[in-house]
Design a protein around this motif. Structure first.
Motif, PDB file in Angstrom:
ATOM      1  N   SER A 122       0.822  -1.197   0.000  1.00 64.82           N
ATOM      2  CA  SER A 122       0.000   0.000   0.000  1.00 64.82           C
ATOM      3  C   SER A 122       0.867   1.261   0.000  1.00 64.82           C
ATOM      4  O   SER A 122       1.878   1.324   0.711  1.00 64.82           O
ATOM      5  CB  SER A 122      -0.894  -0.014   1.240  1.00 64.82           C
ATOM      6  N   SER A 123       0.472   2.231  -0.798  1.00 63.34           N
ATOM      7  CA  SER A 123       1.135   3.537  -0.853  1.00 63.34           C
ATOM      8  C   SER A 123       2.627   3.434  -1.155  1.00 63.34           C
ATOM      9  O   SER A 123       3.425   4.209  -0.643  1.00 63.34           O
ATOM     10  CB  SER A 123       0.913   4.304   0.456  1.00 63.34           C
ATOM     11  N   CYS A 124       2.990   2.467  -1.986  1.00 66.14           N
ATOM     12  CA  CYS A 124       4.391   2.290  -2.390  1.00 66.14           C
ATOM     13  C   CYS A 124       4.613   2.891  -3.771  1.00 66.14           C
ATOM     14  O   CYS A 124       3.666   3.155  -4.501  1.00 66.14           O
ATOM     15  CB  CYS A 124       4.756   0.807  -2.405  1.00 66.14           C
ATOM     16  N   VAL A 125       5.878   3.093  -4.113  1.00 71.93           N
ATOM     17  CA  VAL A 125       6.265   3.606  -5.421  1.00 71.93           C
ATOM     18  C   VAL A 125       7.224   2.614  -6.056  1.00 71.93           C
ATOM     19  O   VAL A 125       8.174   2.165  -5.417  1.00 71.93           O
ATOM     20  CB  VAL A 125       6.953   4.981  -5.292  1.00 71.93           C
ATOM     21  N   SER A 146      13.429  -2.691 -14.383  1.00 75.92           N
ATOM     22  CA  SER A 146      13.868  -3.442 -15.553  1.00 75.92           C
ATOM     23  C   SER A 146      12.876  -4.528 -15.937  1.00 75.92           C
ATOM     24  O   SER A 146      13.144  -5.337 -16.815  1.00 75.92           O
ATOM     25  CB  SER A 146      15.227  -4.095 -15.269  1.00 75.92           C
ATOM     26  N   SER A 147      11.754  -4.583 -15.243  1.00 72.13           N
ATOM     27  CA  SER A 147      10.726  -5.596 -15.487  1.00 72.13           C
ATOM     28  C   SER A 147       9.401  -5.082 -14.933  1.00 72.13           C
ATOM     29  O   SER A 147       9.252  -3.897 -14.686  1.00 72.13           O
ATOM     30  CB  SER A 147      11.121  -6.910 -14.802  1.00 72.13           C
ATOM     31  N   SER A 148       8.486  -6.015 -14.692  1.00 68.19           N
ATOM     32  CA  SER A 148       7.212  -5.646 -14.066  1.00 68.19           C
ATOM     33  C   SER A 148       7.457  -5.210 -12.625  1.00 68.19           C
ATOM     34  O   SER A 148       8.440  -5.603 -12.005  1.00 68.19           O
ATOM     35  CB  SER A 148       6.256  -6.842 -14.084  1.00 68.19           C
ATOM     36  N   ALA A 149       6.564  -4.417 -12.105  1.00 67.56           N
ATOM     37  CA  ALA A 149       6.708  -3.954 -10.725  1.00 67.56           C
ATOM     38  C   ALA A 149       6.298  -5.031  -9.728  1.00 67.56           C
ATOM     39  O   ALA A 149       7.019  -5.313  -8.777  1.00 67.56           O
ATOM     40  CB  ALA A 149       5.882  -2.697 -10.499  1.00 67.56           C
ATOM     41  N   ILE A 150       5.122  -5.651  -9.955  1.00 67.54           N
ATOM     42  CA  ILE A 150       4.570  -6.600  -8.989  1.00 67.54           C
ATOM     43  C   ILE A 150       4.082  -7.843  -9.721  1.00 67.54           C
ATOM     44  O   ILE A 150       3.410  -7.740 -10.749  1.00 67.54           O
ATOM     45  CB  ILE A 150       3.396  -5.979  -8.212  1.00 67.54           C
ATOM     46  N   GLY A 151       4.400  -9.014  -9.169  1.00 65.97           N
ATOM     47  CA  GLY A 151       3.884 -10.275  -9.681  1.00 65.97           C
ATOM     48  C   GLY A 151       3.293 -11.084  -8.538  1.00 65.97           C
ATOM     49  O   GLY A 151       3.884 -11.150  -7.461  1.00 65.97           O
ATOM     50  N   GLY A 161       7.424   3.780 -15.162  1.00 68.07           N
ATOM     51  CA  GLY A 161       8.625   3.392 -15.889  1.00 68.07           C
ATOM     52  C   GLY A 161       8.995   1.933 -15.770  1.00 68.07           C
ATOM     53  O   GLY A 161      10.159   1.608 -15.567  1.00 68.07           O
ATOM     54  N   THR A 162       8.035   1.028 -15.882  1.00 68.34           N
ATOM     55  CA  THR A 162       8.325  -0.404 -15.851  1.00 68.34           C
ATOM     56  C   THR A 162       8.490  -0.931 -17.276  1.00 68.34           C
ATOM     57  O   THR A 162       8.172  -0.254 -18.241  1.00 68.34           O
ATOM     58  CB  THR A 162       7.191  -1.186 -15.159  1.00 68.34           C
ATOM     59  N   VAL A 222       1.954   4.576 -14.967  1.00 65.63           N
ATOM     60  CA  VAL A 222       2.350   5.545 -15.975  1.00 65.63           C
ATOM     61  C   VAL A 222       3.614   5.058 -16.687  1.00 65.63           C
ATOM     62  O   VAL A 222       4.522   4.524 -16.058  1.00 65.63           O
ATOM     63  CB  VAL A 222       2.647   6.922 -15.328  1.00 65.63           C
ATOM     64  N   GLN A 223       3.682   5.245 -17.988  1.00 64.79           N
ATOM     65  CA  GLN A 223       4.845   5.005 -18.832  1.00 64.79           C
ATOM     66  C   GLN A 223       5.398   3.584 -18.713  1.00 64.79           C
ATOM     67  O   GLN A 223       6.517   3.348 -18.286  1.00 64.79           O
ATOM     68  CB  GLN A 223       5.951   6.009 -18.535  1.00 64.79           C
TER      69      GLN A 223
END
Length: 172
Positions: free
Chosen positions: A100-103, A108-113, A129-130, A150-151
């Motif tokens: 929660s509320s993370c950035v 260099s890949s996906s943020a969360i899996g 930027g992922t 975003v992006q």
């Protein structure tokens, strides 16, 4: 505001702050790296068996900044090298986790899996930027609410260099 024909509308921008007090940061160019774009930090929440006892991770992350996360090209569900991965956390009664509320930015890949895991709440995060899909879910009972993405970059363009405004021909 109101238009000439009486239709009311509201314009507001989304504002996302990329700074947090707790930072998990990958190196810009780790030793042995082929490219400055291919490696980064990662956090893995999973299950481990020690001496016949199974230990299931419960992960609670709030207000954390993931910068230069993940590893390019490693997207297998059994070894996902994303900035943050939840793998095999088991049945719903064993696990409750949240992000929660993370950035997540400049990954260099996906943020969360999320793979073979249950009851993970992904809420109010900023993902910027992922490379590839920003969030990948192959699980049940996952709440994905109020996240700003975003992006997101397409993987082929991530590894190429634009010279004089011209993208080189890429074959796959």
């Amino acid at each position: 505001d109101t238009t000439d024909n009486g239709i009311e509308y509201t314009l507001r921008p989304e504002v996302a702050l990329l700074h947090r007090n707790i930072v998990i940061e990958g190196l810009d160019a780790p030793v042995g790296s082929v490219s400055v774009k291919d490696f980064g930090a990662r956090v893995l929440a999973g299950t481990i068996k020690i001496g016949g006892t199974t230990h299931v991770s419960r992960t609670f992350l709030e207000g954390v900044r993931f910068y230069h996360g993940g590893q390019y090209g490693h997207t297998d569900p059994y070894d996902p090298r994303y900035a943050l991965s939840f793998v095999n956390l088991g049945s719903p009664h064993l696990n409750t986790s949240y992000v929660s509320s993370c950035v997540f930015h400049d990954s260099s890949s996906s943020a969360i899996g999320v793979f073979s895991s249950h009851n993970v709440d992904i809420r109010d995060n900023v993902i910027y930027g992922t490379v590839g899909d920003s969030v990948i879910i192959a699980a049940d009972n996952i709440d994905l609410v109020h996240n700003l993405v975003v992006q997101t970059k397409f993987p082929v363009y991530f590894l190429t260099t634009v010279t004089n405004g011209i993208l080189p021909h890429v074959t796959t």
